[in-house]
Design a protein around this motif. Sequence first.
Motif, PDB file in Angstrom:
ATOM      1  N   CYS A  12       0.954  -1.583   0.052  1.00  0.00           N
ATOM      2  CA  CYS A  12       0.514  -0.068  -0.118  1.00  0.00           C
ATOM      3  C   CYS A  12       1.008   1.050  -0.232  1.00  0.00           C
ATOM      4  O   CYS A  12       1.785   1.153   0.035  1.00  0.00           O
ATOM      5  CB  CYS A  12      -1.311  -0.175   1.261  1.00  0.00           C
ATOM      6  SG  CYS A  12      -0.476   0.104   2.465  1.00  0.00           S
ATOM      7  N   GLY A  15       0.516   6.633   2.232  1.00  0.00           N
ATOM      8  CA  GLY A  15      -0.883   7.788   3.052  1.00  0.00           C
ATOM      9  C   GLY A  15      -1.940   6.895   4.224  1.00  0.00           C
ATOM     10  O   GLY A  15      -2.862   6.450   4.306  1.00  0.00           O
ATOM     11  N   GLU A  16      -1.886   5.335   2.428  1.00  0.00           N
ATOM     12  CA  GLU A  16      -2.868   4.637   2.908  1.00  0.00           C
ATOM     13  C   GLU A  16      -3.093   4.112   4.149  1.00  0.00           C
ATOM     14  O   GLU A  16      -4.163   3.658   5.447  1.00  0.00           O
ATOM     15  CB  GLU A  16      -3.034   3.334   1.923  1.00  0.00           C
ATOM     16  CG  GLU A  16      -3.763   3.821   0.691  1.00  0.00           C
ATOM     17  CD  GLU A  16      -3.825   2.495  -0.385  1.00  0.00           C
ATOM     18  OE1 GLU A  16      -4.159   2.757  -1.426  1.00  0.00           O
ATOM     19  OE2 GLU A  16      -2.661   2.321  -0.362  1.00  0.00           O
ATOM     20  N   TRP A  17      -1.638   3.620   4.963  1.00  0.00           N
ATOM     21  CA  TRP A  17      -1.004   2.331   6.306  1.00  0.00           C
ATOM     22  C   TRP A  17      -1.084   3.495   6.910  1.00  0.00           C
ATOM     23  O   TRP A  17      -2.363   3.628   8.186  1.00  0.00           O
ATOM     24  CB  TRP A  17       0.574   2.128   5.456  1.00  0.00           C
ATOM     25  CG  TRP A  17       1.150   1.752   6.651  1.00  0.00           C
ATOM     26  CD1 TRP A  17       1.946   2.350   7.936  1.00  0.00           C
ATOM     27  CD2 TRP A  17       0.922   1.110   7.565  1.00  0.00           C
ATOM     28  NE1 TRP A  17       2.061   1.830   9.069  1.00  0.00           N
ATOM     29  CE2 TRP A  17       1.753   0.303   9.541  1.00  0.00           C
ATOM     30  CE3 TRP A  17      -0.569   0.252   7.452  1.00  0.00           C
ATOM     31  CZ2 TRP A  17       0.842  -0.534   9.972  1.00  0.00           C
ATOM     32  CZ3 TRP A  17      -0.759  -0.772   8.842  1.00  0.00           C
ATOM     33  CH2 TRP A  17       0.411  -0.718   9.687  1.00  0.00           C
ATOM     34  N   ALA A  18      -0.938   5.605   6.681  1.00  0.00           N
ATOM     35  CA  ALA A  18      -1.754   6.129   7.758  1.00  0.00           C
ATOM     36  C   ALA A  18      -2.394   5.914   8.244  1.00  0.00           C
ATOM     37  O   ALA A  18      -2.994   6.245   9.187  1.00  0.00           O
ATOM     38  CB  ALA A  18      -0.879   7.739   7.325  1.00  0.00           C
ATOM     39  N   THR A  19      -3.574   6.149   7.159  1.00  0.00           N
ATOM     40  CA  THR A  19      -5.230   5.693   7.668  1.00  0.00           C
ATOM     41  C   THR A  19      -5.668   4.605   7.901  1.00  0.00           C
ATOM     42  O   THR A  19      -6.689   4.655   9.174  1.00  0.00           O
ATOM     43  CB  THR A  19      -5.759   6.422   6.058  1.00  0.00           C
ATOM     44  OG1 THR A  19      -5.465   7.667   5.067  1.00  0.00           O
ATOM     45  CG2 THR A  19      -7.522   6.291   6.331  1.00  0.00           C
ATOM     46  N   ALA A  20      -5.180   3.871   7.430  1.00  0.00           N
ATOM     47  CA  ALA A  20      -5.284   2.170   8.419  1.00  0.00           C
ATOM     48  C   ALA A  20      -4.717   2.466   9.525  1.00  0.00           C
ATOM     49  O   ALA A  20      -5.230   2.251  10.963  1.00  0.00           O
ATOM     50  CB  ALA A  20      -4.490   1.261   7.243  1.00  0.00           C
ATOM     51  N   GLN A  21      -4.243   2.885   9.924  1.00  0.00           N
ATOM     52  CA  GLN A  21      -3.239   2.913  11.134  1.00  0.00           C
ATOM     53  C   GLN A  21      -4.464   3.852  12.660  1.00  0.00           C
ATOM     54  O   GLN A  21      -4.689   3.923  13.314  1.00  0.00           O
ATOM     55  CB  GLN A  21      -2.285   3.887  11.548  1.00  0.00           C
ATOM     56  CG  GLN A  21      -0.911   2.616  11.632  1.00  0.00           C
ATOM     57  CD  GLN A  21       0.089   3.464  11.149  1.00  0.00           C
ATOM     58  OE1 GLN A  21       0.826   4.560  10.693  1.00  0.00           O
ATOM     59  NE2 GLN A  21       1.504   3.317  12.163  1.00  0.00           N
ATOM     60  N   GLN A  22      -4.991   4.304  11.714  1.00  0.00           N
ATOM     61  CA  GLN A  22      -6.111   5.764  12.864  1.00  0.00           C
ATOM     62  C   GLN A  22      -7.467   4.995  13.095  1.00  0.00           C
ATOM     63  O   GLN A  22      -8.368   5.295  13.521  1.00  0.00           O
ATOM     64  CB  GLN A  22      -6.280   7.303  12.000  1.00  0.00           C
ATOM     65  CG  GLN A  22      -4.914   7.381  11.998  1.00  0.00           C
ATOM     66  CD  GLN A  22      -5.244   9.641  10.699  1.00  0.00           C
ATOM     67  OE1 GLN A  22      -6.476  10.036  10.445  1.00  0.00           O
ATOM     68  NE2 GLN A  22      -4.382  10.529  10.914  1.00  0.00           N
ATOM     69  N   LEU A  23      -7.835   4.492  11.495  1.00  0.00           N
ATOM     70  CA  LEU A  23      -9.199   4.041  11.539  1.00  0.00           C
ATOM     71  C   LEU A  23      -9.625   2.551  12.476  1.00  0.00           C
ATOM     72  O   LEU A  23     -10.260   1.720  12.691  1.00  0.00           O
ATOM     73  CB  LEU A  23      -9.437   3.107  10.592  1.00  0.00           C
ATOM     74  CG  LEU A  23      -9.810   4.765   9.663  1.00  0.00           C
ATOM     75  CD1 LEU A  23     -10.029   4.993   8.268  1.00  0.00           C
ATOM     76  CD2 LEU A  23     -10.636   5.184  10.129  1.00  0.00           C
ATOM     77  N   HIS A  26      -6.766  -1.234   7.503  1.00  0.00           N
ATOM     78  CA  HIS A  26      -7.028  -0.928   5.906  1.00  0.00           C
ATOM     79  C   HIS A  26      -7.762  -2.141   5.471  1.00  0.00           C
ATOM     80  O   HIS A  26      -8.299  -3.262   4.904  1.00  0.00           O
ATOM     81  CB  HIS A  26      -5.657  -1.687   5.666  1.00  0.00           C
ATOM     82  CG  HIS A  26      -5.438  -1.053   3.898  1.00  0.00           C
ATOM     83  ND1 HIS A  26      -5.019  -0.041   4.071  1.00  0.00           N
ATOM     84  CD2 HIS A  26      -4.297  -1.980   2.937  1.00  0.00           C
ATOM     85  CE1 HIS A  26      -4.999  -0.101   2.849  1.00  0.00           C
ATOM     86  NE2 HIS A  26      -4.389  -1.588   2.089  1.00  0.00           N
TER      87      HIS A  26
END
Length: 119
Positions: A12, A15-23, A26
């Motif tokens: 990924c 940016g996708e990884w950063a979003t996954a960490q917040q949510l 993934h």
Amino acid sequence: MPSDTHTLVHLCTPGEWATAQQLGAHRPPSLVSEGFVHLSTPGQVHLPANRLFAGRDDMVLLRLDPARLGAPVRWEPGVPGDDPDMRFPHLYGPLPVAAVLAVDKYRPGPDGRYTALPG
């Protein structure tokens, strides 16, 4: 099915990884469009990487613990042109952040192509 079913990876963007960490998970577009998250073994990850991300030098490789995925993994054929005997792991649910053991940079060679990783 490949002999190494204990090491799975997913590609990924940072940016996708950063979003996954917040949510906490993934959820790539393929989860909606195809019903699963594309995974690979280290020895086959270069195939989808070259199809989808050739020349990109910003991809991250998520190394996964299959026991922590929390949804079924099915070993299924790839795309036309792949070895018909090769099977890719598909995760039928979101990829939990808790299943990620390590995050590594995955860079192509000087020719812009990715190569297989050691197991």
